[in-house]
Write a protein that holds these residues in place. Sequence first.
Motif, mmCIF file in Angstrom:
data_model
loop_
_atom_site.group_PDB
_atom_site.id
_atom_site.type_symbol
_atom_site.label_atom_id
_atom_site.label_comp_id
_atom_site.label_asym_id
_atom_site.label_seq_id
_atom_site.Cartn_x
_atom_site.Cartn_y
_atom_site.Cartn_z
ATOM 1 N N ALA A 1 -5.887 -9.913 22.381
ATOM 2 C CA ALA A 1 -5.561 -10.890 21.335
ATOM 3 C C ALA A 1 -6.334 -10.580 20.058
ATOM 4 N N GLU A 2 -7.602 -10.163 20.202
ATOM 5 C CA GLU A 2 -8.403 -9.825 19.022
ATOM 6 C C GLU A 2 -7.842 -8.609 18.299
ATOM 7 N N THR A 3 -7.467 -7.574 19.040
ATOM 8 C CA THR A 3 -6.887 -6.381 18.425
ATOM 9 C C THR A 3 -5.617 -6.757 17.687
ATOM 10 N N ASN A 4 -4.769 -7.568 18.311
ATOM 11 C CA ASN A 4 -3.538 -8.005 17.678
ATOM 12 C C ASN A 4 -3.832 -8.798 16.405
ATOM 13 N N ARG A 5 -4.875 -9.605 16.416
ATOM 14 C CA ARG A 5 -5.262 -10.399 15.242
ATOM 15 C C ARG A 5 -5.599 -9.498 14.066
ATOM 16 N N TYR A 6 -6.376 -8.438 14.316
ATOM 17 C CA TYR A 6 -6.744 -7.513 13.242
ATOM 18 C C TYR A 6 -5.532 -6.721 12.766
ATOM 19 N N GLU A 7 -4.744 -6.224 13.698
ATOM 20 C CA GLU A 7 -3.566 -5.435 13.320
ATOM 21 C C GLU A 7 -2.560 -6.280 12.557
ATOM 22 N N SER A 8 -2.410 -7.542 12.928
ATOM 23 C CA SER A 8 -1.505 -8.436 12.209
ATOM 24 C C SER A 8 -2.004 -8.694 10.792
ATOM 25 N N ALA A 9 -3.303 -8.909 10.639
ATOM 26 C CA ALA A 9 -3.878 -9.122 9.305
ATOM 27 C C ALA A 9 -3.665 -7.887 8.430
ATOM 28 N N VAL A 10 -3.880 -6.716 8.997
ATOM 29 C CA VAL A 10 -3.707 -5.475 8.232
ATOM 30 C C VAL A 10 -2.228 -5.245 7.911
ATOM 31 N N ALA A 11 -1.336 -5.591 8.817
ATOM 32 C CA ALA A 11 0.099 -5.452 8.539
ATOM 33 C C ALA A 11 0.498 -6.350 7.367
ATOM 34 N N ARG A 12 -0.002 -7.577 7.322
ATOM 35 C CA ARG A 12 0.292 -8.475 6.194
ATOM 36 C C ARG A 12 -0.334 -7.942 4.906
ATOM 37 N N TYR A 13 -1.506 -7.331 5.020
ATOM 38 C CA TYR A 13 -2.178 -6.714 3.870
ATOM 39 C C TYR A 13 -1.278 -5.638 3.262
ATOM 40 N N PHE A 14 -0.752 -4.747 4.095
ATOM 41 C CA PHE A 14 0.116 -3.686 3.590
ATOM 42 C C PHE A 14 1.444 -4.232 3.087
ATOM 43 N N GLU A 15 1.929 -5.290 3.700
ATOM 44 C CA GLU A 15 3.160 -5.911 3.186
ATOM 45 C C GLU A 15 2.930 -6.383 1.752
ATOM 46 N N ALA A 16 1.780 -7.004 1.507
ATOM 47 C CA ALA A 16 1.464 -7.448 0.148
ATOM 48 C C ALA A 16 1.343 -6.254 -0.800
ATOM 49 N N TRP A 17 0.605 -5.247 -0.405
ATOM 50 C CA TRP A 17 0.391 -4.091 -1.284
ATOM 51 C C TRP A 17 1.680 -3.323 -1.558
ATOM 52 N N ASN A 18 2.669 -3.436 -0.719
ATOM 53 C CA ASN A 18 3.924 -2.706 -0.917
ATOM 54 C C ASN A 18 5.043 -3.571 -1.485
ATOM 55 N N THR A 19 4.713 -4.788 -1.899
ATOM 56 C CA THR A 19 5.697 -5.677 -2.501
ATOM 57 C C THR A 19 5.652 -5.526 -4.012
ATOM 58 N N ARG A 20 6.802 -5.299 -4.603
ATOM 59 C CA ARG A 20 6.864 -5.045 -6.051
ATOM 60 C C ARG A 20 7.387 -6.240 -6.852
ATOM 61 N N ASP A 21 8.257 -7.038 -6.283
ATOM 62 C CA ASP A 21 8.799 -8.211 -6.964
ATOM 63 C C ASP A 21 7.724 -9.286 -7.095
ATOM 64 N N ALA A 22 7.562 -9.863 -8.287
ATOM 65 C CA ALA A 22 6.466 -10.799 -8.555
ATOM 66 C C ALA A 22 6.498 -12.027 -7.647
ATOM 67 N N GLN A 23 7.659 -12.629 -7.453
ATOM 68 C CA GLN A 23 7.738 -13.819 -6.591
ATOM 69 C C GLN A 23 7.438 -13.475 -5.138
ATOM 70 N N ALA A 24 8.009 -12.384 -4.671
ATOM 71 C CA ALA A 24 7.762 -11.958 -3.292
ATOM 72 C C ALA A 24 6.299 -11.567 -3.109
ATOM 73 N N LEU A 25 5.705 -10.974 -4.139
ATOM 74 C CA LEU A 25 4.294 -10.587 -4.075
ATOM 75 C C LEU A 25 3.415 -11.822 -3.938
ATOM 76 N N ALA A 26 3.687 -12.849 -4.705
ATOM 77 C CA ALA A 26 2.900 -14.084 -4.604
ATOM 78 C C ALA A 26 2.959 -14.644 -3.185
ATOM 79 N N LYS A 27 4.141 -14.634 -2.585
ATOM 80 C CA LYS A 27 4.291 -15.127 -1.208
ATOM 81 C C LYS A 27 3.568 -14.226 -0.215
ATOM 82 N N ALA A 28 3.656 -12.913 -0.402
ATOM 83 C CA ALA A 28 3.003 -11.980 0.517
ATOM 84 C C ALA A 28 1.484 -12.099 0.436
ATOM 85 N N VAL A 29 0.949 -12.258 -0.768
ATOM 86 C CA VAL A 29 -0.505 -12.435 -0.925
ATOM 87 C C VAL A 29 -0.943 -13.732 -0.259
ATOM 88 N N ALA A 30 -0.180 -14.806 -0.449
ATOM 89 C CA ALA A 30 -0.529 -16.093 0.173
ATOM 90 C C ALA A 30 -0.475 -16.007 1.696
#
Length: 129
Positions: A3-32
């Motif tokens: 569960a801990e490994t999944n927690r870190y990998e999930s956080a990092v996956a959301r991190y990369f989703e934010a960094w790879n989002t180019r649309d401003a509205q989608a970026l705001a949602k991904a960062v949040a």
Amino acid sequence: MTAETNRYESAVARYFEAWNTRDAQALAKAVAAAWAADGTYTDPLADVSGHEQIAAVIAGAHAQFPGFSFRLTGAVDGHHDLARFSWELVSDADGSAPVAGSDVITVDGGGRIRTVHGFLDRVPEGVAG
């Protein structure tokens, strides 16, 4: 996978989703989705806090490197609310990766990022590091 490994990998996956989002509205949602409301991001080029400032740093990276995407290199390693991982900034056109780095994050109980401490391992000439 624990569960801990999944927690870190999930956080990092959301991190990369934010960094790879180019649309401003989608970026705001991904960062949040990725960062806690009082989350921070610190690397040699930036030291910001809060969703708006983090989104501005990400948008600035896309402006400086249009047509590039961030990708994880290697595994995510974590313990005690800390995780570390490495990444590259890759050209969508030719696969070259002129920028690479390593980040250490802390996550809260809900798996959202509280802090990012980034290090630039490879940068092209003309980019401060």
